[in-house]
Scaffold this active site. Sequence first.
Site, PDB file in Angstrom:
ATOM      1  CG  ASP A 374      -2.177  -0.914   0.899  1.00 49.60           C
ATOM      2  OD1 ASP A 374      -2.441  -1.195  -0.283  1.00 49.60           O
ATOM      3  OD2 ASP A 374      -2.849  -1.341   1.850  1.00 49.60           O
ATOM      4  CE1 TYR A 465     -10.272  -4.078   5.298  1.00 51.49           C
ATOM      5  CE2 TYR A 465      -9.310  -4.665   3.191  1.00 51.49           C
ATOM      6  CZ  TYR A 465     -10.064  -4.997   4.299  1.00 51.49           C
ATOM      7  OH  TYR A 465     -10.613  -6.250   4.397  1.00 51.49           O
TER       8      TYR A 465
END
Length: 759
Positions: A374, A465
């Site tokens: 990420d 998320y």
Amino acid sequence: MRSSLAYILAAVTLTIARPGETSARAPKTNPWAQITPADTAAVWDLLHSPAAGLNLTDPPFTASQTDNYVAFIDTLHTNKSAVLPYIDGNGLQPAKFARAVIFEGGRTVPISQEYMIGPLPVSNRTRIQKLDYIFNGGKGGTVPFNARFFDLQRDAASEPLLASVMTEVADITTELFGGVYYGADDDRTDLIYTFDTPVSTDGSSAVRIVMFRYPTEVEFLQPLDFYVILDIPGTDPSKYTLRGIVTNEKFFSTVDKFRQAYDAGEITNPYPQPRDYEWAQLTRKEEMGTRPLENKLAPQSIELGGKRYKIDTQQNYVEYLGWSFYMSWTRQLGLMFFDVKFKGERIIYELSMQEATAQYAGNTPKAASTVYHDTHYGFGAQSAVLVEGFDCPFGATLLNASYPDGRHTTIKPQAICIFEADYGFPLARHRTSSFGPFQGYGFSDLGVVKASALHVRHIATVGNYDYLFDFAFNVDGSLEVGVRASGYLQASPYYKTQGRFGPRVHNSTQGSYHDHVVTFKADFDVLGTKNSFQVTELKTVKQSQPWFPELGEFDQMELQASNLKREKQLNFAENGQAMYTVISERTNAWGEKRGYRITPGHSNIHLTSPNSPFSRKQSEFSKSHLAVTRVHDTEPYANSWQNINLPEAPQHDFAKFFNDESVEDEDITVWFNLGMHHFTRSEDIPVTLFTEASSSILFAPQNFFDRAQEGDLQNRRWIETGEDQDELNFEAYGVPLANCAINLREPVTNILPWEDLIV
């Protein structure tokens, strides 16, 4: 008014959004501070100057993938070897440098290349150099074109082929899903798509796996059982080809083969995905009813006695009840801590998140092959506005963060919060035993000490998320690092045959099982840079004792301590039968070596599949609980932000950190992993809950002091029984209970705009 506000915000990188906090004065100018907005603009202009010879297209959004353009600018943190003489002595303040990533598609052999620019501010001394020394994969800061970040320019190049394939099957997708894709700019299009990473294995080729969804706010929970796989090597779109179409758990290498199967009745949609999406929104659901008394405001954590911490907002420096530390921020990593001290003694030189890896499982093209890093998308750039009273307590200190964004600097309002909170349990408590005439009647003396901690928190929303990072500086000298995850599942289409990859969570949606592994760096400097990593194991041994002759040899526990000799990746012992401590050769009053132990908390994990072809070599940092390495300026990061597309030939190989160097009485870093094996469930709808998706670790004094760090705390009570059995005497140590009237207010939204500011 907005422009003047933006000017004020641009003056510093982290700024208090509300007045009233007590100020501190940092002992030194922050050597880890991110580059200023003025530096960002000057670096941008220098890179685009004819003298630089980089032939850059400006602005980048007008470029194609065959042009040269700046991907981003960020802070390049100063080497530790340059900082220590300054922060610990009378050395000069080290120079600042920026890093820039340039996509060089205009080369004969197109690449992505990183550069370092400095010293800053820009002057006739400033140089543009290749940033190679922090990468160990053999090509320095160079990444092959096929493995570089898949940006809008690469997306535009492969779009015609994707649109062509989908146009050929538009009649079938209409029948199956009630939707079509004729291209992103075609008004008839009513489907959207996503694709996975990695798109390459070693940079020699590129494959794009496209999955379609409905264009709603909850697209991650509305996957359609339709995948298009494209081979897209290099910069010439005429060489891009269709690898195949996947649906109904079947692969078709051509459009014709797919159509033949459809015409033969072999392709169906037994579990249609509904287009409505209210079921997946994070809103109150009236059909679930109301809980008694839930209309009242929930309990809140309030700093009743006023703030007990101080902040130097110019230097991003914090002091709290013996703790002190500096903060920094980068586009890719977000919040970082430096020079963490307790009672004037350094414990940690650097504490920072390094990577968040997510690996999925499944028997569909996207689920089976997806691995995310990420930082690829940027934790600092994806930070979220914190909601006072919900993300953080009312009255928390709210800080803005910023990062370079093109030639400008983007301000993230209220991206960080600092607050002190009650821990919900006492730090220490004991009721002494009764003796004398009151023995057996329950009368005794009682001591109890208040537990609290200073929390520094931020949340980054990366795709589907929200990652909540929480750093708690406890009054006893321990430090807890926690991470939580909430948000939408990256779901797959539901299949009856694929329950081993996750449960059905809605009509046509399956929750794809996956791992979250968040890697952190803790560069320990316990009382200096000479430390060792001690492993104390609890062993069962055979012993005999002369006062128990009748027992002969019997099982007994004992401690067996040893120092790790060489750099190593290791896992926590089974049953918790080991203690891990970073120790100094310096001793406390009792002759014990002073140190800080590393205590696993909730859900300390590593990747389940260590040999997956999609995470084979570029995710080594996520394959153990802990790793201990020697500190080098050439090894500042666990990962490279572009590593995700190079599982077979990483730009930066964490495994190469382990080259048999000694870690005894050396400057060492401990890399540790937090995370969760996400066993998906119905309760992940609409979003995963922070309560269960959490992980933590604790650093605690281990013989670092001569006694527990509670004796100098005044927030305590000592209660004694008087001569009269009914009399109790209280000692409050000068800290009375507060009398207050609390006025909880709504966030003042006219102080700061909720969207990003660009200056």
